[in-house]
Design an enzyme around this catalytic site. Sequence first.
Site, PDB file in Angstrom:
ATOM      1  N   ILE A 125     -63.864  16.644  15.492  1.00 16.45           N
ATOM      2  CA  ILE A 125     -62.784  15.919  14.593  1.00 16.45           C
ATOM      3  C   ILE A 125     -63.396  15.778  12.967  1.00 16.45           C
ATOM      4  O   ILE A 125     -64.464  15.460  13.235  1.00 16.45           O
ATOM      5  CB  ILE A 125     -62.064  14.514  14.932  1.00 16.45           C
ATOM      6  CG1 ILE A 125     -61.502  14.709  16.227  1.00 16.45           C
ATOM      7  CG2 ILE A 125     -61.011  13.952  13.916  1.00 16.45           C
ATOM      8  CD1 ILE A 125     -61.066  13.258  16.765  1.00 16.45           C
ATOM      9  N   ASP A 126     -62.613  16.274  12.085  1.00 13.69           N
ATOM     10  CA  ASP A 126     -63.064  16.149  10.890  1.00 13.69           C
ATOM     11  C   ASP A 126     -63.851  14.981  10.460  1.00 13.69           C
ATOM     12  O   ASP A 126     -63.354  13.970  10.691  1.00 13.69           O
ATOM     13  CB  ASP A 126     -62.075  16.511   9.811  1.00 13.69           C
ATOM     14  CG  ASP A 126     -61.718  18.085   9.555  1.00 13.69           C
ATOM     15  OD1 ASP A 126     -62.390  18.736  10.126  1.00 13.69           O
ATOM     16  OD2 ASP A 126     -60.750  18.275   9.157  1.00 13.69           O
ATOM     17  N   PHE A 127     -64.713  14.807   9.362  1.00 12.68           N
ATOM     18  CA  PHE A 127     -65.624  13.691   9.094  1.00 12.68           C
ATOM     19  C   PHE A 127     -64.682  12.639   8.669  1.00 12.68           C
ATOM     20  O   PHE A 127     -64.761  11.469   9.087  1.00 12.68           O
ATOM     21  CB  PHE A 127     -66.392  14.034   7.928  1.00 12.68           C
ATOM     22  CG  PHE A 127     -67.238  12.934   7.466  1.00 12.68           C
ATOM     23  CD1 PHE A 127     -68.243  12.519   8.049  1.00 12.68           C
ATOM     24  CD2 PHE A 127     -67.041  12.531   6.249  1.00 12.68           C
ATOM     25  CE1 PHE A 127     -69.140  11.351   7.543  1.00 12.68           C
ATOM     26  CE2 PHE A 127     -67.660  11.438   5.668  1.00 12.68           C
ATOM     27  CZ  PHE A 127     -68.808  11.070   6.499  1.00 12.68           C
TER      28      PHE A 127
END
Length: 301
Positions: A125-127
């Site tokens: 999952i994106d930062f």
Amino acid sequence: MEEWTIRAGEAGKRLDAFLMERKGWSRSFFMKALRTKKIKVNGKREEPSYRLKEGDRLRSFVLDEKRPLPPPDIIYEDDHILAVNKPAGLLSLDVTGKTKDTMLDRVNCLLAERGETAAFPVHRIDFNTSGILLLAKKREDRDLLDRLIRERKIRKSYLCVAEGRMTPPKGRLEDQLFKDARKNRVYVVDHPVKGSKTAVTEYEVKSFRQGLSLVECHLLTGRTHQIRCQMAHAGHPLLGDDKYGSKEWNRDKKERRQLLCSYKTTFDFAEEGGALSYLSGKTIRLSRVPFVEKYFKGVMI
């Protein structure tokens, strides 16, 4: 400290390959850990080419034990998988080995304290995106989950806060996306070009208040920054998203991260699920999403 006892199926694997795959380390990071005596096999240092044997006890002292990692927020666990709630502002994992605190590190630190083997990451999952992250407890479960995700038999649902009122309130976004890897940015192109991929997202507006839409999105494809890019192209950038939205608007709202959360995961398979068939029909979901409570208080998710 993390510890693994090598099982029959892992015997014969090189020491460097085992740890680089298990931890997501780069080779340079692995070699530094080995040189500084932070990797031990049966209590002693071995060469990178050492072939692991069944029953070997492998220990890593890479983590800084003076600063214990925060425990992960586990929302589901059984003998095969873990589902954790990744907060925004935390990496899912770090393949460079530069960061000591990632969601994978937190999970594996907890498992090591229990005396269990490290988990395998299944996806990222994106930062700056929050939500449900799946991990496998065994390599074979990781491979199976990876296949089921690619076949779209594990359905991930996201909630986001978008600018303006989306019309129609329920629909489908289908675009050609092109990723500029150098800029780490995705663009919508008018027609297929070399390197572009089709992106399809189904959406439904759950609520509208004070110029903001609470939108549920279902990914039918899994492209980089898919929801963020497609929503912005449709004229409804996500609140807090400086890359695809308005920095001025985000600063006015005091939001510095995109309000996007993977809040629900549904398993939709039968016999093809193999050892994980028992999960078919199951839904894992978050009980609360902070930005929903902030902007859409009282709306049930």
